[in-house]
Enzyme design. Sequence first.
Site, mmCIF file in Angstrom:
data_model
loop_
_atom_site.group_PDB
_atom_site.id
_atom_site.type_symbol
_atom_site.label_atom_id
_atom_site.label_comp_id
_atom_site.label_asym_id
_atom_site.label_seq_id
_atom_site.Cartn_x
_atom_site.Cartn_y
_atom_site.Cartn_z
ATOM 1 N N ASP A 229 0.565 -1.058 -0.102
ATOM 2 C CA ASP A 229 -0.008 0.049 -0.524
ATOM 3 C C ASP A 229 1.297 1.259 0.025
ATOM 4 O OD1 ASP A 229 -2.054 -1.145 0.345
ATOM 5 O OD2 ASP A 229 -2.601 -1.525 2.329
ATOM 6 N N ALA A 230 2.116 1.085 -0.367
ATOM 7 C CA ALA A 230 3.108 2.595 -0.490
ATOM 8 C C ALA A 230 3.394 3.231 -1.863
ATOM 9 C CB ALA A 230 3.774 1.853 0.211
#
Length: 285
Positions: A229-230
């Site tokens: 999620d980055a």
Amino acid sequence: MQDRRYILTISCPDRVGIVAAVAGFLAAHNGWITEASHHSDPSNNSFFMRHELMADSLPFGFDAFRDKFRRIAEEFRMTWNITDSAVKKKVAILVSHQDHCLSDLLHRWRNRELDFDLRCVISNHDELRKFVEWHNVPYHHVPVPPEARDEAFRRTEALIQEHHTDTIVLARYMQVLPAEMCSRHLGRMINIHHSFLPSFVGARPYHQAFDRGVKLIGATCHYVTTDLDAGPIIEQDVIRVDHSDTIDDMVRLGRDVEKAVLARGLRYHVQDRVLLNQNKTVVFH
């Protein structure tokens, strides 16, 4: 029907003369530019460009363009690509059991609001098979049991290759992908996260948001990287909530945002409007 276009995208170290060199090359060959976008990032001295031009205005074809443009690209140390609007992106959609994003993409695809070549849908559940096959789209059920995750992802990767896909969409595919798979498809695998990243990463973000009493919830469309999620963010949006909204209300409202954000992010990608800028993106709307 829209005229056939070439889309030229460029990133390179910033310096004087880049725009003039590209425009001069196109003008010398009677290239008709229909859309032009530029961005300079002084924080890392990078320059980004996207041009659309009418393919029929040039006296040579796609391959010849690549050969002739190579000298300019080398001079300015460009990372560049040219695509043909007549060749659609080949897309595979990965999904689990939540179907709201998948349903929205299928609707937009059938109505040609999103213009791509949908090659298949792959899911770790089998409950959406009839719905997908009704759209005449191949459906592959690949369970991902904890004891056989590596085998499942090898099968998933094999299906992606068999369908000759160049874009992968995780439409609420609730699995953490292997690092090597993320690396292999860097810049070509799109995820929708049901949170306004970087806040509330990981699982159950609406529960996290509810516990914090937030007034805005949102969704983030981003490229997948090995960091969960980055990855570089393509598109985001939010919707307002208040103290009277329950977790179920937040989930319902959040799904609407997720669908819209994923559709916009995918549209920008298939139209070659997204350029990577380290861990960020430049999106030419």
